[in-house]
Motif scaffolding. Structure first.
Motif, PDB file in Angstrom:
ATOM      1  N   VAL A  38       0.834  -1.204   0.000  1.00 23.30           N
ATOM      2  CA  VAL A  38       0.000   0.000   0.000  1.00 23.30           C
ATOM      3  C   VAL A  38       0.869   1.254   0.000  1.00 23.30           C
ATOM      4  O   VAL A  38       0.599   2.207  -0.740  1.00 23.30           O
ATOM      5  CB  VAL A  38      -0.964  -0.019   1.210  1.00 23.30           C
ATOM      6  CG1 VAL A  38      -1.602   1.333   1.427  1.00 23.30           C
ATOM      7  CG2 VAL A  38      -2.013  -1.090   1.017  1.00 23.30           C
ATOM      8  N   VAL A  39       1.911   1.269   0.809  1.00 19.58           N
ATOM      9  CA  VAL A  39       2.806   2.430   0.850  1.00 19.58           C
ATOM     10  C   VAL A  39       3.502   2.604  -0.497  1.00 19.58           C
ATOM     11  O   VAL A  39       3.602   3.725  -1.016  1.00 19.58           O
ATOM     12  CB  VAL A  39       3.836   2.285   1.989  1.00 19.58           C
ATOM     13  CG1 VAL A  39       4.934   3.336   1.888  1.00 19.58           C
ATOM     14  CG2 VAL A  39       3.142   2.370   3.335  1.00 19.58           C
ATOM     15  N   PHE A  40       3.970   1.516  -1.087  1.00 17.78           N
ATOM     16  CA  PHE A  40       4.621   1.586  -2.400  1.00 17.78           C
ATOM     17  C   PHE A  40       3.670   2.139  -3.458  1.00 17.78           C
ATOM     18  O   PHE A  40       4.035   3.019  -4.240  1.00 17.78           O
ATOM     19  CB  PHE A  40       5.123   0.199  -2.797  1.00 17.78           C
ATOM     20  CG  PHE A  40       5.681   0.134  -4.190  1.00 17.78           C
ATOM     21  CD1 PHE A  40       6.925   0.656  -4.475  1.00 17.78           C
ATOM     22  CD2 PHE A  40       4.945  -0.452  -5.205  1.00 17.78           C
ATOM     23  CE1 PHE A  40       7.436   0.601  -5.763  1.00 17.78           C
ATOM     24  CE2 PHE A  40       5.450  -0.509  -6.496  1.00 17.78           C
ATOM     25  CZ  PHE A  40       6.698   0.023  -6.768  1.00 17.78           C
ATOM     26  N   LEU A  41       2.440   1.636  -3.487  1.00 13.11           N
ATOM     27  CA  LEU A  41       1.473   2.112  -4.478  1.00 13.11           C
ATOM     28  C   LEU A  41       1.105   3.578  -4.231  1.00 13.11           C
ATOM     29  O   LEU A  41       0.927   4.343  -5.192  1.00 13.11           O
ATOM     30  CB  LEU A  41       0.218   1.245  -4.452  1.00 13.11           C
ATOM     31  CG  LEU A  41       0.397  -0.165  -5.011  1.00 13.11           C
ATOM     32  CD1 LEU A  41      -0.882  -0.964  -4.820  1.00 13.11           C
ATOM     33  CD2 LEU A  41       0.803  -0.138  -6.472  1.00 13.11           C
ATOM     34  N   HIS A  42       0.999   3.982  -2.975  1.00 14.53           N
ATOM     35  CA  HIS A  42       0.681   5.377  -2.668  1.00 14.53           C
ATOM     36  C   HIS A  42       1.758   6.315  -3.208  1.00 14.53           C
ATOM     37  O   HIS A  42       1.450   7.314  -3.878  1.00 14.53           O
ATOM     38  CB  HIS A  42       0.539   5.552  -1.156  1.00 14.53           C
ATOM     39  CG  HIS A  42       0.431   6.969  -0.727  1.00 14.53           C
ATOM     40  ND1 HIS A  42      -0.708   7.718  -0.924  1.00 14.53           N
ATOM     41  CD2 HIS A  42       1.322   7.798  -0.130  1.00 14.53           C
ATOM     42  CE1 HIS A  42      -0.503   8.937  -0.456  1.00 14.53           C
ATOM     43  NE2 HIS A  42       0.716   9.022   0.028  1.00 14.53           N
ATOM     44  N   LEU A  48       3.582   9.709  -9.970  1.00 14.51           N
ATOM     45  CA  LEU A  48       3.034   9.795 -11.326  1.00 14.51           C
ATOM     46  C   LEU A  48       2.106  10.998 -11.475  1.00 14.51           C
ATOM     47  O   LEU A  48       2.037  11.602 -12.543  1.00 14.51           O
ATOM     48  CB  LEU A  48       2.293   8.505 -11.682  1.00 14.51           C
ATOM     49  CG  LEU A  48       3.193   7.279 -11.882  1.00 14.51           C
ATOM     50  CD1 LEU A  48       2.340   6.045 -12.132  1.00 14.51           C
ATOM     51  CD2 LEU A  48       4.168   7.487 -13.020  1.00 14.51           C
ATOM     52  N   ASP A  49       1.374  11.341 -10.417  1.00 14.88           N
ATOM     53  CA  ASP A  49       0.510  12.525 -10.489  1.00 14.88           C
ATOM     54  C   ASP A  49       1.321  13.812 -10.553  1.00 14.88           C
ATOM     55  O   ASP A  49       0.873  14.803 -11.124  1.00 14.88           O
ATOM     56  CB  ASP A  49      -0.414  12.579  -9.270  1.00 14.88           C
ATOM     57  CG  ASP A  49      -1.566  11.606  -9.386  1.00 14.88           C
ATOM     58  OD1 ASP A  49      -1.840  11.144 -10.513  1.00 14.88           O
ATOM     59  OD2 ASP A  49      -2.186  11.310  -8.343  1.00 14.88           O
ATOM     60  N   ALA A  50       2.515  13.808  -9.996  1.00 18.55           N
ATOM     61  CA  ALA A  50       3.340  15.013  -9.976  1.00 18.55           C
ATOM     62  C   ALA A  50       4.061  15.246 -11.304  1.00 18.55           C
ATOM     63  O   ALA A  50       4.542  16.347 -11.559  1.00 18.55           O
ATOM     64  CB  ALA A  50       4.365  14.926  -8.847  1.00 18.55           C
ATOM     65  N   LEU A  51       4.136  14.236 -12.146  1.00 18.51           N
ATOM     66  CA  LEU A  51       4.821  14.395 -13.437  1.00 18.51           C
ATOM     67  C   LEU A  51       4.003  15.287 -14.358  1.00 18.51           C
ATOM     68  O   LEU A  51       2.764  15.286 -14.310  1.00 18.51           O
ATOM     69  CB  LEU A  51       5.029  13.034 -14.095  1.00 18.51           C
ATOM     70  CG  LEU A  51       6.026  12.106 -13.412  1.00 18.51           C
ATOM     71  CD1 LEU A  51       6.023  10.760 -14.126  1.00 18.51           C
ATOM     72  CD2 LEU A  51       7.410  12.694 -13.398  1.00 18.51           C
ATOM     73  N   PRO A  52       4.660  16.032 -15.227  1.00 19.28           N
ATOM     74  CA  PRO A  52       3.907  16.863 -16.171  1.00 19.28           C
ATOM     75  C   PRO A  52       3.226  16.002 -17.231  1.00 19.28           C
ATOM     76  O   PRO A  52       3.638  14.867 -17.493  1.00 19.28           O
ATOM     77  CB  PRO A  52       4.984  17.749 -16.797  1.00 19.28           C
ATOM     78  CG  PRO A  52       6.241  16.994 -16.622  1.00 19.28           C
ATOM     79  CD  PRO A  52       6.097  16.197 -15.375  1.00 19.28           C
ATOM     80  N   GLU A  53       2.193  16.563 -17.800  1.00 21.20           N
ATOM     81  CA  GLU A  53       1.475  15.849 -18.860  1.00 21.20           C
ATOM     82  C   GLU A  53       2.362  15.731 -20.092  1.00 21.20           C
ATOM     83  O   GLU A  53       3.061  16.675 -20.460  1.00 21.20           O
ATOM     84  CB  GLU A  53       0.188  16.593 -19.224  1.00 21.20           C
ATOM     85  CG  GLU A  53      -0.838  16.610 -18.115  1.00 21.20           C
ATOM     86  CD  GLU A  53      -1.438  15.244 -17.861  1.00 21.20           C
ATOM     87  OE1 GLU A  53      -1.608  14.458 -18.822  1.00 21.20           O
ATOM     88  OE2 GLU A  53      -1.707  14.956 -16.683  1.00 21.20           O
ATOM     89  N   VAL A  54       2.308  14.586 -20.731  1.00 21.39           N
ATOM     90  CA  VAL A  54       3.114  14.377 -21.934  1.00 21.39           C
ATOM     91  C   VAL A  54       2.506  15.149 -23.099  1.00 21.39           C
ATOM     92  O   VAL A  54       3.204  15.826 -23.845  1.00 21.39           O
ATOM     93  CB  VAL A  54       3.203  12.874 -22.269  1.00 21.39           C
ATOM     94  CG1 VAL A  54       3.964  12.659 -23.562  1.00 21.39           C
ATOM     95  CG2 VAL A  54       3.857  12.118 -21.128  1.00 21.39           C
TER      96      VAL A  54
END
Length: 65
Positions: A38-42, A48-54
């Motif tokens: 759970v911690v790894f997935l969080h 991934l949410d913090a990465l800019p949109e491609v």
């Protein structure tokens, strides 16, 4: 003969206690694995949410003549 029966009962009781401890240890390891997953997935989702949109939301259209 009775002493052998008493020893056998003691050994049987001791092995039951070991089995109970093994189940407890196994349960602890399973719960620890689930918490680690759970911690790894969080943190993976947060990263991934913090990465800019491609691709930008709207592609620029070429201007006509």
């Amino acid at each position: 003969m009775r002493s052998h029966g008493a020893v056998r009962r003691f050994v049987a009781d001791a092995s039951a206690v070991v089995r109970s401890d093994e189940r407890l240890i196994l349960l602890f390891l399973v719960l620890l694995s689930v918490v680690a997953l759970v911690v790894f997935l969080h943190y993976t989702v947060s990263l991934l949410d913090a990465l800019p949109e491609v691709l930008p939301p709207e592609l620029p259209r070429p201007e006509g003549p």
